[in-house]
Design a protein around this motif. Sequence first.
Motif, short mmCIF file in Angstrom:
data_model
loop_
_atom_site.label_atom_id
_atom_site.label_comp_id
_atom_site.label_asym_id
_atom_site.label_seq_id
_atom_site.Cartn_x
_atom_site.Cartn_y
_atom_site.Cartn_z
N GLY A 307 -0.34 -6.89 -7.95
CA GLY A 307 -1.70 -7.17 -8.40
C GLY A 307 -2.74 -6.66 -7.42
O GLY A 307 -2.43 -6.22 -6.30
N LEU A 308 -3.99 -6.73 -7.84
CA LEU A 308 -5.11 -6.19 -7.05
C LEU A 308 -6.26 -7.18 -7.04
O LEU A 308 -6.54 -7.84 -8.05
CB LEU A 308 -5.60 -4.86 -7.64
N SER A 309 -6.96 -7.24 -5.92
CA SER A 309 -8.16 -8.05 -5.83
C SER A 309 -9.31 -7.31 -6.52
O SER A 309 -9.21 -6.13 -6.84
CB SER A 309 -8.53 -8.31 -4.37
N ALA A 310 -10.42 -8.01 -6.73
CA ALA A 310 -11.58 -7.39 -7.35
C ALA A 310 -12.09 -6.22 -6.51
O ALA A 310 -12.49 -5.17 -7.04
CB ALA A 310 -12.69 -8.43 -7.55
N GLN A 311 -12.09 -6.39 -5.19
CA GLN A 311 -12.53 -5.31 -4.30
C GLN A 311 -11.61 -4.10 -4.42
O GLN A 311 -12.06 -2.96 -4.48
CB GLN A 311 -12.57 -5.80 -2.86
N GLN A 312 -10.32 -4.34 -4.46
CA GLN A 312 -9.36 -3.24 -4.58
C GLN A 312 -9.51 -2.51 -5.91
O GLN A 312 -9.38 -1.29 -5.98
CB GLN A 312 -7.94 -3.77 -4.43
N GLN A 313 -9.80 -3.25 -6.97
CA GLN A 313 -9.98 -2.62 -8.27
C GLN A 313 -11.17 -1.66 -8.25
O GLN A 313 -11.14 -0.62 -8.92
CB GLN A 313 -10.18 -3.69 -9.34
N GLY A 314 -12.21 -2.00 -7.50
CA GLY A 314 -13.36 -1.11 -7.39
C GLY A 314 -13.07 0.17 -6.64
O GLY A 314 -13.77 1.17 -6.80
N GLN A 315 -12.03 0.16 -5.80
CA GLN A 315 -11.68 1.34 -5.01
C GLN A 315 -10.53 2.13 -5.62
O GLN A 315 -10.20 3.22 -5.15
CB GLN A 315 -11.26 0.90 -3.60
N LYS A 338 -7.46 9.49 -13.77
CA LYS A 338 -8.80 9.23 -14.29
C LYS A 338 -9.50 10.53 -14.66
O LYS A 338 -10.13 10.64 -15.73
CB LYS A 338 -9.63 8.48 -13.24
N ARG A 339 -9.37 11.54 -13.83
CA ARG A 339 -10.00 12.83 -14.12
C ARG A 339 -9.43 13.44 -15.39
O ARG A 339 -10.17 13.95 -16.25
CB ARG A 339 -9.81 13.78 -12.94
N MET A 340 -8.11 13.43 -15.53
CA MET A 340 -7.48 14.02 -16.72
C MET A 340 -7.87 13.29 -17.99
O MET A 340 -8.10 13.90 -19.03
CB MET A 340 -5.96 14.06 -16.54
N VAL A 341 -7.96 11.96 -17.92
CA VAL A 341 -8.35 11.17 -19.08
C VAL A 341 -9.81 11.45 -19.45
O VAL A 341 -10.15 11.66 -20.62
CB VAL A 341 -8.12 9.67 -18.81
N GLU A 342 -10.69 11.43 -18.47
CA GLU A 342 -12.11 11.62 -18.74
C GLU A 342 -12.44 13.05 -19.15
O GLU A 342 -13.42 13.29 -19.87
CB GLU A 342 -12.94 11.22 -17.52
N ASN A 343 -11.64 14.01 -18.73
CA ASN A 343 -11.88 15.40 -19.11
C ASN A 343 -11.78 15.62 -20.61
O ASN A 343 -12.36 16.57 -21.14
CB ASN A 343 -10.89 16.33 -18.40
N VAL A 344 -11.04 14.76 -21.32
CA VAL A 344 -10.92 14.92 -22.77
C VAL A 344 -11.77 13.88 -23.51
O VAL A 344 -11.63 13.70 -24.72
CB VAL A 344 -9.44 14.80 -23.23
N GLY A 345 -12.66 13.19 -22.79
CA GLY A 345 -13.54 12.21 -23.42
C GLY A 345 -12.94 10.83 -23.53
O GLY A 345 -13.44 10.00 -24.30
N GLY A 346 -11.89 10.55 -22.75
CA GLY A 346 -11.25 9.23 -22.79
C GLY A 346 -11.76 8.32 -21.69
O GLY A 346 -12.62 8.68 -20.89
N THR A 347 -11.20 7.11 -21.67
CA THR A 347 -11.57 6.13 -20.64
C THR A 347 -10.31 5.45 -20.11
O THR A 347 -9.30 5.36 -20.82
CB THR A 347 -12.51 5.05 -21.19
N ILE A 348 -10.39 4.98 -18.87
CA ILE A 348 -9.30 4.19 -18.29
C ILE A 348 -9.92 3.00 -17.58
O ILE A 348 -10.89 3.14 -16.83
CB ILE A 348 -8.42 5.02 -17.34
N THR A 349 -9.37 1.81 -17.83
CA THR A 349 -9.84 0.59 -17.19
C THR A 349 -8.64 -0.17 -16.63
O THR A 349 -7.49 0.09 -17.02
CB THR A 349 -10.61 -0.30 -18.18
N VAL A 350 -8.92 -1.10 -15.73
CA VAL A 350 -7.85 -1.88 -15.11
C VAL A 350 -8.21 -3.35 -15.13
O VAL A 350 -9.38 -3.73 -14.96
CB VAL A 350 -7.59 -1.40 -13.67
N GLN A 351 -7.20 -4.18 -15.38
CA GLN A 351 -7.33 -5.63 -15.29
C GLN A 351 -6.20 -6.11 -14.38
O GLN A 351 -5.04 -5.75 -14.59
CB GLN A 351 -7.21 -6.28 -16.67
N SER A 352 -6.53 -6.91 -13.37
CA SER A 352 -5.49 -7.29 -12.41
C SER A 352 -5.82 -8.60 -11.72
O SER A 352 -7.00 -8.96 -11.57
CB SER A 352 -5.32 -6.18 -11.36
N GLN A 353 -4.75 -9.28 -11.30
CA GLN A 353 -4.87 -10.48 -10.47
C GLN A 353 -3.83 -10.40 -9.36
O GLN A 353 -2.66 -10.07 -9.62
CB GLN A 353 -4.62 -11.74 -11.28
#
Length: 366
Positions: A307-315, A338-353
């Motif tokens: 898992g990741l903290s909120a600060q780690q998710q931002g980085q 992230k670059r490959m996904v956004e290059n085709v108009g996509g998005t990537i998000t993360v949810q973690s604890q």
Amino acid sequence: MLIGYLDRERRYQFNNEAYRAWFNQDPAALRGRLVRDVVGEQAYAATSGYMDRALAGERLDFEATMPYREGFTKHIHTNYVPDVRDGQVIGFYTLVQDVTEQVEALRQVAALNEQLVVINKELATANDELGTANRQLTRTNVDLDNFIYTASHDLRAPITNIEGLLLALREQISASAALSDNLIPQLLDMMQGAVERFQVTIAQLTDIARLQQAHDLATEEVAVAEVVEAVRLDLAPQLTQAAAQLLVDVAPDLRVSFAPKNLRSVVYNLLSNAIKYRHPARQPVVRLRAERREPAVVFTVQDNGLGLSAQQQGQLFGLFQRLHTHVEGTGVGLYMVKRMVENVGGTITVQSQPEIGTTFIIQLPA
């Protein structure tokens, strides 16, 4: 519309009711008066020449600006029709139409057109400058790509040679040095560490060069299930070593428009990270689900790892960001994803604890 009749002396012999609103007088009171006295000197000067021509027998159709008095100016369209009797012009009829609103509107349009011309010239100049900057940026990017590729390629062989020499030196010294001499092994370890760090840098340069090349790959309809299965087979040794369970839920006919090589990189990075950053106190369980949710294809990769903290998710998606140092890595993988996904108009998000796990959600245009 003003309708009137002027005799040869330019006195009103007739005028209609419309004169009342323009000149604030009873129309009947204007009859017999000189037109100059009624309309004012400035307005008379604007039309006097036309009156001369009308009294000479010429029929006229003209426009003029008439400053009748302070604060009251009209733009008019006027017809003068000579009254000819027995071959003599004894006066003329006047038809005066107020076109002030039309003239002002045309002037505003003309002013706006002039502004547009200026703006268009400024835009053209800005576009030229932007085009020049873009061409320069393209050349710079090409040069940078070439430099990264050349540097990573040319440095690899010397570092390999140095590493080989260190190994040979270690074997030679180990055979001849006294067992009590601890300094030499310590120095060799430090040199070996420096070489390994250099190798990591070269690997990072190689990854960046690969990312630049990936941007130019053509997209095509890719069978998602086939890509996921290929990645699963590649990761089989890591899954076995970690005693990890990989659960896949992908329809056999699901397809997405993406570069096949890039899609494989995206899936590989997310799954391999889920294995690498597993929690030591429980069996790793990784779930990958892909489905069509119009207007997108949605990938979900969920694990029960560190898992990741909120600060780690931002980085998380930054270049060279390594949030866990107990495993090997370059800090480039998720940046590339992230670059490959956004290059085709996509998005990537993360949810973690922390201590619970992490879920990545990718949406790609269907």
